[in-house]
Design an enzyme around this catalytic site. Structure first.
Site, PDB file in Angstrom:
ATOM      1  N   CYS A 108       0.811  -1.224   0.000  1.00 35.45           N
ATOM      2  CA  CYS A 108       0.000   0.000   0.000  1.00 35.45           C
ATOM      3  C   CYS A 108       0.847   1.278   0.000  1.00 35.45           C
ATOM      4  O   CYS A 108       0.567   2.221  -0.748  1.00 35.45           O
ATOM      5  CB  CYS A 108      -0.959  -0.014   1.187  1.00 35.45           C
ATOM      6  SG  CYS A 108      -0.180  -0.449   2.737  1.00 35.45           S
TER       7      CYS A 108
ATOM      8  N   HIS B 125      -2.757   6.523   4.352  1.00 40.54           N
ATOM      9  CA  HIS B 125      -1.322   6.647   4.641  1.00 40.54           C
ATOM     10  C   HIS B 125      -0.808   7.959   4.033  1.00 40.54           C
ATOM     11  O   HIS B 125      -1.309   8.422   2.999  1.00 40.54           O
ATOM     12  CB  HIS B 125      -0.529   5.534   3.962  1.00 40.54           C
ATOM     13  CG  HIS B 125      -0.715   4.159   4.536  1.00 40.54           C
ATOM     14  ND1 HIS B 125      -1.488   3.880   5.630  1.00 40.54           N
ATOM     15  CD2 HIS B 125      -0.181   2.970   4.140  1.00 40.54           C
ATOM     16  CE1 HIS B 125      -1.428   2.575   5.892  1.00 40.54           C
ATOM     17  NE2 HIS B 125      -0.646   2.000   4.989  1.00 40.54           N
TER      18      HIS B 125
END
Ligand code: A2P
Length: 334
Positions: free
Chosen positions: A130, A243
């Site tokens: 990710c 994130h």
């Protein structure tokens, strides 16, 4: 490929699995039939898809008969065991775990970057890490324009990247701290509420963690750039979702902020949010639940030749996982 494929979601009850189901629905993926698979613990649980109530079934070796596409997000060991079984049954697996990413026979794909790699697949296609995927959404267009040599980066990773139990852990610890009670820990080795942990994934002999080394290894494979170097510190932060990554990148060619901005403004799947005078820059809270990643804080790096600093944020459950997997499935139908 069947134009109305029978799709299975493996790990359907997990943080990513739930997003996979929602993403299939929101993007109007032409699902012919949807099968939801998880562990024996979840058998009989129900989830909704397009207003229908679907019952979760137990993942077994026989789960893949008649399934055209299986989106896996139940962890590396489940992928290692079941993805080859699904592939052998004729199903195309899009695997969100790290199990096959560096396997030479498995394409590792971010569709905006290397969709063409999909065509060499042998029934397993890997979804990238990710943090790597979100970073590359901004780095790759810059690489095409200026030729990236190396990056130094620090990540600020949300707890949902660890899974549903970690979301509960942050919530519980916040309540415990606020109530003045002792903090209980189940998922992370240290308290995550009101703290940051410079520890994502396992430590390797190099002193980096496995997560930190993924940026260089997966970045080289996705960008077709074997000389790419990345020194990364991955940090878990008490954020529920999305994130962020602070990147200093060094390029072969001179780069100006204006030229970089022009490149990034045209990049697919990316929004430039960069007006410091108006206090506008990407924030995980606002990047959450968005398909596009966001880049900002563009500035010339004062310590690198031909260097640029930027800050990129993205929903790691979406671009870092479920959305990227569904985009790969969409490519399979093209
Ligand atoms: P279950 O909910 O039945 O445990 P997360 O990443 O949020 O922790 O989710 C992990 C996903 O992987 C869940 O859907 C979980 O199902 C699934 N999973 C975990 N272990 C197994 C297993 N042994 N067989 C099938 N699915 C599993």
């Amino acid at each position: 490929m069947n134009p109305k494929p029978h799709v299975a979601v493996v790990g359907a009850t997990g943080a990513v699995g739930i997003e996979m189901i929602k993403t299939l629905e929101k993007r109007n993926f032409p699902v012919g039939k949807l099968t939801l698979l998880a562990s024996a613990r979840s058998v009989g649980k129900t989830l909704t898809y397009r207003g229908q109530t679907l019952t979760v079934e137990e993942l077994t070796k026989d789960s893949f008969a008649g399934v055209d596409i299986a989106l896996f997000s139940a962890g590396g060991s489940i992928s290692k065991e079941y993805a080859p079984i699904a592939a052998k049954a004729g199903c195309v697996v899009v695997d969100n775990s790290s199990a096959f990413r560096m396997d030479d026979s498995v394409p590792l794909v971010v569709p905006e970057i290397n969709a063409a790699d999909i065509k060499g697949h042998k029934n397993i296609i890997a979804n990238p890490n990710c943090t790597t995927a979100i970073t590359l959404m901004a780095l790759y267009p810059l690489h095409k324009a200026f030729g990236v040599k190396r990056i130094f980066a620090s990540s600020y990773q949300a707890v949902s990247g660890t899974g549903a139990k970690a979301i509960e852990e942050l919530k519980r610890q916040v309540e415990e701290v606020v109530a003045g009670q002792p903090v209980t820990k189940e998922v992370y080795p240290h308290q995550i509420a009101f703290n940051v942990l410079p520890h994502v994934d396992v430590f390797l002999p190099s002193g980096y963690t496995k997560e930190e080394e993924k940026m260089e290894n997966e970045g080289r494979k996705i960008m077709h750039h074997p000389g790419f170097r990345a020194s990364v510190t991955c940090v878990r932060v008490p954020v529920y979702r999305a994130h962020s990554v602070a990147v200093s990148a060094e390029f072969e060619k001179p780069v100006t902020v204006e030229a970089a901005r022009a490149v990034l403004c045209k990049a697919p799947g990316l929004d430039v949010v960069d007006d410091p005078a108006k206090k506008e820059y990407p924030l995980p809270l606002y990047a959450a639940e968005k398909y596009n990643c966001q880049v900002g804080r563009l500035r010339k790096d004062s310590a690198l030749d031909n260097g640029l600093c930027f800050w990129v944020a993205g929903d790691q459950l979406l671009k870092g996982a479920a959305l990227n997997a569904v985009q790969i499935a969409e490519e399979l139908l093209k």
